[in-house]
Design an enzyme around this catalytic site. Structure first.
Site, PDB file in Angstrom:
ATOM      1  N   ARG A 165       5.964   4.174  -5.736  1.00 54.62           N
ATOM      2  CA  ARG A 165       5.291   4.996  -6.746  1.00 54.62           C
ATOM      3  C   ARG A 165       3.858   5.342  -6.372  1.00 54.62           C
ATOM      4  O   ARG A 165       3.388   6.455  -6.628  1.00 54.62           O
ATOM      5  CB  ARG A 165       5.301   4.277  -8.093  1.00 54.62           C
ATOM      6  CG  ARG A 165       6.692   4.128  -8.709  1.00 54.62           C
ATOM      7  CD  ARG A 165       6.592   3.587 -10.117  1.00 54.62           C
ATOM      8  NE  ARG A 165       5.899   2.299 -10.145  1.00 54.62           N
ATOM      9  CZ  ARG A 165       5.374   1.771 -11.255  1.00 54.62           C
ATOM     10  NH1 ARG A 165       5.444   2.421 -12.398  1.00 54.62           N
ATOM     11  NH2 ARG A 165       4.788   0.591 -11.218  1.00 54.62           N
ATOM     12  N   ILE A 166       3.146   4.398  -5.746  1.00 55.29           N
ATOM     13  CA  ILE A 166       1.757   4.673  -5.374  1.00 55.29           C
ATOM     14  C   ILE A 166       1.705   5.691  -4.247  1.00 55.29           C
ATOM     15  O   ILE A 166       0.916   6.648  -4.290  1.00 55.29           O
ATOM     16  CB  ILE A 166       1.045   3.365  -4.983  1.00 55.29           C
ATOM     17  CG1 ILE A 166       0.925   2.452  -6.207  1.00 55.29           C
ATOM     18  CG2 ILE A 166      -0.340   3.647  -4.402  1.00 55.29           C
ATOM     19  CD1 ILE A 166       0.380   1.076  -5.894  1.00 55.29           C
ATOM     20  N   ARG A 247      -1.437  -5.480   0.183  1.00 55.28           N
ATOM     21  CA  ARG A 247      -1.615  -6.914   0.379  1.00 55.28           C
ATOM     22  C   ARG A 247      -2.072  -7.158   1.810  1.00 55.28           C
ATOM     23  O   ARG A 247      -1.498  -6.607   2.759  1.00 55.28           O
ATOM     24  CB  ARG A 247      -0.306  -7.685   0.124  1.00 55.28           C
ATOM     25  CG  ARG A 247       0.190  -7.613  -1.308  1.00 55.28           C
ATOM     26  CD  ARG A 247      -0.729  -8.332  -2.278  1.00 55.28           C
ATOM     27  NE  ARG A 247      -0.245  -8.227  -3.648  1.00 55.28           N
ATOM     28  CZ  ARG A 247      -0.572  -7.263  -4.493  1.00 55.28           C
ATOM     29  NH1 ARG A 247      -1.393  -6.285  -4.096  1.00 55.28           N
ATOM     30  NH2 ARG A 247      -0.092  -7.258  -5.726  1.00 55.28           N
ATOM     31  N   ASP A 271      -8.911  -3.032   0.308  1.00 56.26           N
ATOM     32  CA  ASP A 271      -9.127  -3.552  -1.037  1.00 56.26           C
ATOM     33  C   ASP A 271      -8.518  -4.939  -1.194  1.00 56.26           C
ATOM     34  O   ASP A 271      -8.615  -5.535  -2.262  1.00 56.26           O
ATOM     35  CB  ASP A 271      -8.506  -2.592  -2.071  1.00 56.26           C
ATOM     36  CG  ASP A 271      -8.851  -2.976  -3.506  1.00 56.26           C
ATOM     37  OD1 ASP A 271     -10.026  -3.286  -3.763  1.00 56.26           O
ATOM     38  OD2 ASP A 271      -7.944  -2.961  -4.367  1.00 56.26           O
ATOM     39  N   GLU A 276      -7.833 -14.628  -1.273  1.00 57.71           N
ATOM     40  CA  GLU A 276      -8.738 -14.088  -2.296  1.00 57.71           C
ATOM     41  C   GLU A 276      -9.022 -15.148  -3.352  1.00 57.71           C
ATOM     42  O   GLU A 276      -8.192 -16.011  -3.601  1.00 57.71           O
ATOM     43  CB  GLU A 276      -8.092 -12.859  -2.953  1.00 57.71           C
ATOM     44  CG  GLU A 276      -7.901 -11.698  -1.998  1.00 57.71           C
ATOM     45  CD  GLU A 276      -7.303 -10.480  -2.691  1.00 57.71           C
ATOM     46  OE1 GLU A 276      -7.141 -10.513  -3.939  1.00 57.71           O
ATOM     47  OE2 GLU A 276      -6.992  -9.485  -1.993  1.00 57.71           O
ATOM     48  N   HIS A 296     -10.519  -6.078  -4.269  1.00 56.25           N
ATOM     49  CA  HIS A 296      -9.231  -5.947  -4.937  1.00 56.25           C
ATOM     50  C   HIS A 296      -9.390  -5.315  -6.329  1.00 56.25           C
ATOM     51  O   HIS A 296      -9.026  -5.892  -7.358  1.00 56.25           O
ATOM     52  CB  HIS A 296      -8.532  -7.300  -5.058  1.00 56.25           C
ATOM     53  CG  HIS A 296      -7.034  -7.168  -5.129  1.00 56.25           C
ATOM     54  ND1 HIS A 296      -6.172  -8.164  -4.751  1.00 56.25           N
ATOM     55  CD2 HIS A 296      -6.244  -6.137  -5.538  1.00 56.25           C
ATOM     56  CE1 HIS A 296      -4.925  -7.766  -4.923  1.00 56.25           C
ATOM     57  NE2 HIS A 296      -4.943  -6.519  -5.401  1.00 56.25           N
ATOM     58  N   GLY A 298      -7.948  -2.349  -7.134  1.00 60.63           N
ATOM     59  CA  GLY A 298      -6.916  -1.353  -7.357  1.00 60.63           C
ATOM     60  C   GLY A 298      -6.401  -1.296  -8.780  1.00 60.63           C
ATOM     61  O   GLY A 298      -6.281  -0.220  -9.365  1.00 60.63           O
TER      62      GLY A 298
END
Length: 329
Positions: A165-166, A247, A271, A276, A296, A298
């Site tokens: 979808r992205i 990721r 990102d 993390e 991160h 997004g």
């Protein structure tokens, strides 16, 4: 937050922990009122040690996880005797041991995602990297003028690893910027891309060697972990860009840093990072001058948060009412 009036006698009252909400953003959301019938505690600090996590949440019956920030392993589950429910904002991933949860009778629910904010952030990173925006912003804040030469996107070839979808939304952005798009992925991915009228390539190496910008758009699982190797990255040109807002673990450990230091690809827009949250300015990737990075962000957008957390809180209430929703099998 105290339990609402009458909640205990209706058997709806639960003790709920929201883990690793770095910004303490959830209490400020409109959807937070959905938890009014429950006792809620928000933990903002990153927690990587299982003993620390267990000590914090041992008395809670439900925990809400924000994306993949918290790993729920078999050994952790075994320490949480009161835990009945895990709710994952967005889709569940390999960070939760589903078999261990099932064995302990813990219900796991997830929620729907929103591709809009991540797609916008990804495109922002591409623009920022192409035009050296962060670097030039820093220069002008120091009273300095132009110090770099960027490149335009029009006419540059954009390659996607994956086409979900992205990537589908990013394709629309690319068309507006007059960038031809190519796609590589598994058979179903290529079928979707062909149906959308896009060019597909037969190998990942070919995608890297042909593209000026490569963006990875995959979910992390056992099949995709470490999928992108140093040898793939080295096939990019010195003026090319590698983009990762999916990721970090999709790239083999150390491969991107090595390739960037050698100048192929010439730059990266990131990102996501391993381990993390990254809090060290001397991190090997962050310290490279040819890297544009964000922490991160997004999915970190108010509309997305309302959707992610709203779904998660609905799942808490549904479980407390004896009618769980979006249960992960």
């Amino acid at each position: 937050m105290s339990p609402g009036k009458g909640s205990e006698e209706n058997n709806h009252y639960m003790r709920v922990a929201i883990l690793e909400d770095y910004q303490k953003a959830s209490p400020a959301l409109a959807c937070f009122s959905k938890l009014a019938a429950h006792q809620v505690e928000v933990f903002s600090e990153p927690m990587r040690d299982e003993a620390t996590i267990a000590a914090c949440v041992k008395d809670f019956e439900a925990i809400v996880l924000i994306r993949e920030r918290t790993r729920v392993t078999k050994t952790l589950v075994e320490k949480l005797s009161n835990l009945k429910l895990i709710v994952q904002t967005a889709k569940i991933g390999p960070h939760v041991d589903l078999e261990a949860c099932k064995a302990r009778g813990i219900t796991v629910c997830d929620s729907t995602g929103n591709p809009l904010s991540t797609a916008e952030l990804t495109w922002g990173l591409i623009l920022a990297s192409a035009r050296n925006i962060a670097r030039e912003n820093e220069r002008i804040r120091k009273g300095q003028w132009q110090g770099s030469v960027g490149f335009q996107l029009a006419g540059r070839k954009l390659g996607f690893i994956g086409y979900g979808r992205i990537a589908q939304r990013l394709t629309r952005y690319a068309q507006a910027f007059e960038m031809p798009v190519s796609v590589w992925g598994r058979e179903s991915t290529l079928a979707r891309a062909k149906e959308a009228g896009l060019r597909t390539v037969e190998s990942m190496d070919l995608l890297f060697s042909e593209s000026d910008v490569v963006s990875v758009q995959l979910r992390l699982n056992d099949a995709t972990r470490g999928l992108i190797k140093y040898e793939n990255l080295r096939k990019m040109g010195p003026d090319s860009m590698f983009v990762n807002a999916s990721r970090a673990e999709l790239v083999e450990g150390g491969a991107l840093e090595r390739a960037l230091r050698e100048g192929r690809p010439g730059r990266a827009a990131l990102d996501v990072f391993e381990n993390e949250p990254v809090l060290d300015a001397a991190h090997p990737i962050i310290s490279l001058p040819n890297v544009t990075a964000t922490p991160h962000l997004g999915f970190v957008e108010r509309g997305s948060y309302e959707k992610y957390f709203g779904d998660a809180f609905d799942a808490v209430n549904a479980f407390a009412s004896g009618k769980p929703v979006r249960v992960v099998p």
